[in-house]
Design a protein around this motif. Sequence first.
Motif, PDB file in Angstrom:
ATOM      1  N   SER A 160      -2.555   7.081   3.922  1.00 26.95           N
ATOM      2  CA  SER A 160      -3.772   7.282   4.702  1.00 26.95           C
ATOM      3  C   SER A 160      -3.699   6.541   6.031  1.00 26.95           C
ATOM      4  O   SER A 160      -4.194   7.035   7.059  1.00 26.95           O
ATOM      5  N   GLU A 219      -3.523   8.339   9.754  1.00 32.29           N
ATOM      6  CA  GLU A 219      -4.554   8.001  10.730  1.00 32.29           C
ATOM      7  C   GLU A 219      -3.933   7.574  12.060  1.00 32.29           C
ATOM      8  O   GLU A 219      -4.420   7.972  13.138  1.00 32.29           O
ATOM      9  N   ARG A 265      -8.140  10.473  -0.541  1.00 29.51           N
ATOM     10  CA  ARG A 265      -8.076  11.663   0.310  1.00 29.51           C
ATOM     11  C   ARG A 265      -8.110  12.980  -0.467  1.00 29.51           C
ATOM     12  O   ARG A 265      -8.572  13.986   0.064  1.00 29.51           O
ATOM     13  N   TRP A 266      -7.608  12.989  -1.711  1.00 31.33           N
ATOM     14  CA  TRP A 266      -7.585  14.261  -2.433  1.00 31.33           C
ATOM     15  C   TRP A 266      -8.552  14.266  -3.611  1.00 31.33           C
ATOM     16  O   TRP A 266      -9.412  15.125  -3.709  1.00 31.33           O
ATOM     17  N   SER A 326      -4.080   6.410  -1.781  1.00 32.02           N
ATOM     18  CA  SER A 326      -4.244   7.473  -0.784  1.00 32.02           C
ATOM     19  C   SER A 326      -4.615   8.795  -1.436  1.00 32.02           C
ATOM     20  O   SER A 326      -5.494   9.518  -0.959  1.00 32.02           O
ATOM     21  N   LEU A 373      -2.579  15.380   1.742  1.00 31.59           N
ATOM     22  CA  LEU A 373      -3.473  14.262   2.018  1.00 31.59           C
ATOM     23  C   LEU A 373      -4.205  14.403   3.342  1.00 31.59           C
ATOM     24  O   LEU A 373      -5.046  13.570   3.662  1.00 31.59           O
ATOM     25  N   CYS A 374      -3.880  15.434   4.112  1.00 35.45           N
ATOM     26  CA  CYS A 374      -4.516  15.573   5.430  1.00 35.45           C
ATOM     27  C   CYS A 374      -4.758  17.029   5.791  1.00 35.45           C
ATOM     28  O   CYS A 374      -4.745  17.389   6.977  1.00 35.45           O
TER      29      CYS A 374
END
Length: 322
Positions: free
Chosen positions: A225, A229, A105-106, A101, A244-245
């Motif tokens: 992730s 979601e 994501r990062w 993740s 992460l978001c």
Amino acid sequence: MRDINIKAIECFETVARQGSVGAAAIELGVTPSAVSQQIRLLEAQFGVRLFRRERRKLILTHDGDILFQTATHAFGAIRNARSAIIRQRDLRNLILRVSPSFGVRWLGPRIGAFLTANPEWSIRVDATQDFTSFETEIADFDLRYGHGQWAGLSVLGVMHDLVMPMCSPGYRDRLQAISDDPGEQLRHAVLIDSVKTMFRWDLWLALNQVDLPDLIYPMAFDRSSMSLELARQGMGVALDSVNLCLADVQRGDLVPLSLDFPVIDFPAYWMVCPSRHLNRRIVARFADWIAEAAQTHEAEARACLTQLGCRFRQAEPPGAAQ
């Protein structure tokens, strides 16, 4: 193998391939007499004739042909192995391991900047939850999520984690329509469990003195992730990392469940490797780059959350020494 004269076999293979002692001597950088002497030694050792001379040409005997085919194959394999080793040695390659993740994501959206600044290097990223065993596996370093205590390894702090319950705006509105009390809202919420995070729901609930008598997880994922979601789709509340978001939070696709709950702020991301690996120029360069990238990101995340009205609560990562 100690009774095999490798030098003599090399001379033999070169003579058989070149077709003459003179040409073999030139290739090997020795005198013709030295080559002839090695051939005689090899014939004496094997007890057979390896060549016969016809019209001033050297012709392999049956025994000589058997030895030549084997020697040619063996020396070819050695030359290929040498070439592969040299290519690998000369290849400017950086190998790292990162959790899936965080990698997607990062690190993924940012790693291009590092490659652009270091075009002479190639990079390999292994996205896995498993840490590298540096004694048995080939990797320059890990980007680890955890408590920061790994004996025998150099551990460099990269970034704090910022954890809070998040959901879609519509899901939050439905919970707020049930009650103004955030604790009561949680009792009616579907809790999405991120099983690999350090602050899971049970620890977070105890930290915030929220009592849920029937703590169940209809949805549990080993990838943050996926949890995030599902929360973004309005399926429940995820307790996970803003790192992460952040883009989802900035767009308003994910919102804090309640401003009554502070953001849990703790050191969680680390660059980990044997100390000797830090002597590699590219590893030290990556350490500097990711420290700067993480500092920029963390400042942006804190500014975003502050603007939303969030408070921060410093915490020790679970499992860290007190």
